[in-house]
Design a protein around this motif. Structure first.
Motif, PDB file in Angstrom:
ATOM      1  N   ASN A  82     -52.146   2.391  13.700  1.00 13.66           N
ATOM      2  CA  ASN A  82     -52.485   3.702  13.084  1.00 13.66           C
ATOM      3  C   ASN A  82     -51.776   3.774  11.642  1.00 13.66           C
ATOM      4  O   ASN A  82     -50.449   3.360  11.346  1.00 13.66           O
ATOM      5  CB  ASN A  82     -51.929   4.898  13.681  1.00 13.66           C
ATOM      6  CG  ASN A  82     -52.510   4.734  15.263  1.00 13.66           C
ATOM      7  OD1 ASN A  82     -53.868   4.765  15.259  1.00 13.66           O
ATOM      8  ND2 ASN A  82     -51.695   5.050  16.160  1.00 13.66           N
ATOM      9  N   ASN A  84     -49.972   5.193   8.267  1.00 16.34           N
ATOM     10  CA  ASN A  84     -49.212   6.453   7.929  1.00 16.34           C
ATOM     11  C   ASN A  84     -48.706   6.184   6.517  1.00 16.34           C
ATOM     12  O   ASN A  84     -48.671   4.874   6.149  1.00 16.34           O
ATOM     13  CB  ASN A  84     -48.160   6.655   9.129  1.00 16.34           C
ATOM     14  CG  ASN A  84     -46.911   5.638   8.977  1.00 16.34           C
ATOM     15  OD1 ASN A  84     -46.572   5.189   8.219  1.00 16.34           O
ATOM     16  ND2 ASN A  84     -47.119   5.082  10.387  1.00 16.34           N
ATOM     17  N   ASN A 229     -51.110   7.969  21.769  1.00 16.42           N
ATOM     18  CA  ASN A 229     -50.257   9.411  21.537  1.00 16.42           C
ATOM     19  C   ASN A 229     -49.874   9.435  20.001  1.00 16.42           C
ATOM     20  O   ASN A 229     -49.709  10.553  19.496  1.00 16.42           O
ATOM     21  CB  ASN A 229     -48.928   9.320  22.423  1.00 16.42           C
ATOM     22  CG  ASN A 229     -49.475   9.265  23.872  1.00 16.42           C
ATOM     23  OD1 ASN A 229     -50.143  10.310  24.083  1.00 16.42           O
ATOM     24  ND2 ASN A 229     -48.439   8.807  24.738  1.00 16.42           N
ATOM     25  N   GLU A 230     -49.482   8.221  19.234  1.00 11.79           N
ATOM     26  CA  GLU A 230     -49.401   8.310  18.212  1.00 11.79           C
ATOM     27  C   GLU A 230     -50.376   8.781  17.121  1.00 11.79           C
ATOM     28  O   GLU A 230     -50.366   9.713  16.262  1.00 11.79           O
ATOM     29  CB  GLU A 230     -48.936   6.773  17.524  1.00 11.79           C
ATOM     30  CG  GLU A 230     -48.510   6.790  16.250  1.00 11.79           C
ATOM     31  CD  GLU A 230     -48.351   5.479  15.586  1.00 11.79           C
ATOM     32  OE1 GLU A 230     -47.574   5.026  14.617  1.00 11.79           O
ATOM     33  OE2 GLU A 230     -48.924   4.434  16.116  1.00 11.79           O
ATOM     34  N   ARG A 231     -51.530   8.416  17.527  1.00 12.12           N
ATOM     35  CA  ARG A 231     -52.801   9.005  16.882  1.00 12.12           C
ATOM     36  C   ARG A 231     -52.703  10.410  16.883  1.00 12.12           C
ATOM     37  O   ARG A 231     -53.017  11.234  15.979  1.00 12.12           O
ATOM     38  CB  ARG A 231     -54.029   8.304  17.537  1.00 12.12           C
ATOM     39  CG  ARG A 231     -55.461   8.887  16.582  1.00 12.12           C
ATOM     40  CD  ARG A 231     -55.529   7.987  15.658  1.00 12.12           C
ATOM     41  NE  ARG A 231     -55.060   8.845  14.285  1.00 12.12           N
ATOM     42  CZ  ARG A 231     -55.049   8.380  13.154  1.00 12.12           C
ATOM     43  NH1 ARG A 231     -55.164   7.143  12.751  1.00 12.12           N
ATOM     44  NH2 ARG A 231     -54.795   9.196  12.085  1.00 12.12           N
TER      45      ARG A 231
END
Length: 281
Positions: A82, A84, A229-231
């Motif tokens: 992901n 960031n 979950n991070e997404r």
């Protein structure tokens, strides 16, 4: 549908392929880094993936794979699921640590060897055109970009943007990127072009689901849970996304999850889309 393979992008499988098999790591680096013919890597030794600062209390970091070749050039490889806004800074920090730790205090700076960072991103992270998936950074003169200070090279590859026809003349580059983008948990049979290459074929054998025990498969599934979950945190949550963007947001999330190898059933459950819509994306 459960296929024959696991995804090569997961932490467990990526490190098993490239962190335990030097021949595969060298093939990947030679294919994806901007190395001239006389700069190609012919041997490597693994280094600890932990980059500990020299000063107590400062941040230490762990990379996916780190090695050096016979001439002591260092190579850092990262798979980032992901995107960031801090990832580029983290890459720069890790590369800087690798440079600083080469020469103890008082030694000759001429002993410094180049550091290359190869960053594979399974997300869209750059404000660039849809066909710009390969981002090569060096220290260059602002007015004369042909004037380069050697010693640091940062390469970022946005996997979702990769299209084989864009670099058809570089066989191994295409094959490794196809391996990373086309093989996932729903792959029943790998494309013949990948099976025909000895390096890719070996990597595929390592990826076979039957090679992993129950504990490893459990850890593999938990990894994907963490990625999702991070997404969710990055996107502000699926529910809020649905409320704000409706169907368009759900389709965008589903497309990203599918590109990362998630099964269609799981994507449908997470986004609220029907399975047929997900399959046809």
């Amino acid at each position: 549908m459960e296929g024959k393979y696991l995804s090569p992008k997961a932490d467990l499988t990526f490190k098993k392929i490239f962190g335990e098999h030097k021949n595969l790591l060298m093939s990947l680096l030679n294919a994806l880094l901007p190395l001239k013919d006389d700069e190609r890597i012919v041997s490597v030794d693994y280094l600890t993936p932990e980059l500990v600062p020299d000063t107590f209390g400062k941040k230490d970091t762990i990379v996916d794979v780190r090695c050096e070749d016979a001439s002591k050039r260092q190579f850092i490889v990262e798979m980032q699921m992901n995107w960031n806004n801090t990832f580029r800074q983290r890459v720069l920090l890790n590369a800087s640590k690798a440079i600083v730790k080469q020469v103890p205090q008082g030694n000759d700076y001429s002993l410094l060897k180049p550091v290359y960072c190869l960053n594979l991103i399974n997300d869209i992270g750059f404000d660039a055109g849809p066909d710009e998936f390969y981002h090569d950074y060096a220290i260059v003169n602002v007015e004369h970009s042909d004037r380069v200070i050697e010693g640091l090279r940062l390469v970022f590859i946005e996997l979702p943007k990769f299209k084989p026809q864009t670099i058809a003349e570089k066989k191994m580059t295409v094959l490794w990127l196809r391996f990373l983008t086309e093989i996932d948990t729903e792959t029943v049979e790998a494309p013949q072009e990948l099976l025909d290459d000895p390096y890719i074929s070996e990597a595929l054998e390592i990826l076979e689901r039957s090679a992993y025990d129950e504990a490893q498969l459990y850890a593999y599934d938990r990894y994907w849970d963490a990625v999702v979950n991070e997404r969710v945190l990055i996107d502000g949550g699926y529910k809020r996304g649905m409320a704000e963007g409706g169907l368009k947001k759900a389709l965008a999330i589903a497309a990203k999850m599918k590109a990362k190898g998630h099964p269609a059933k799981e994507i449908a459950e997470m986004t609220g889309l029907d399975a047929e819509t997900v399959i046809n994306l």
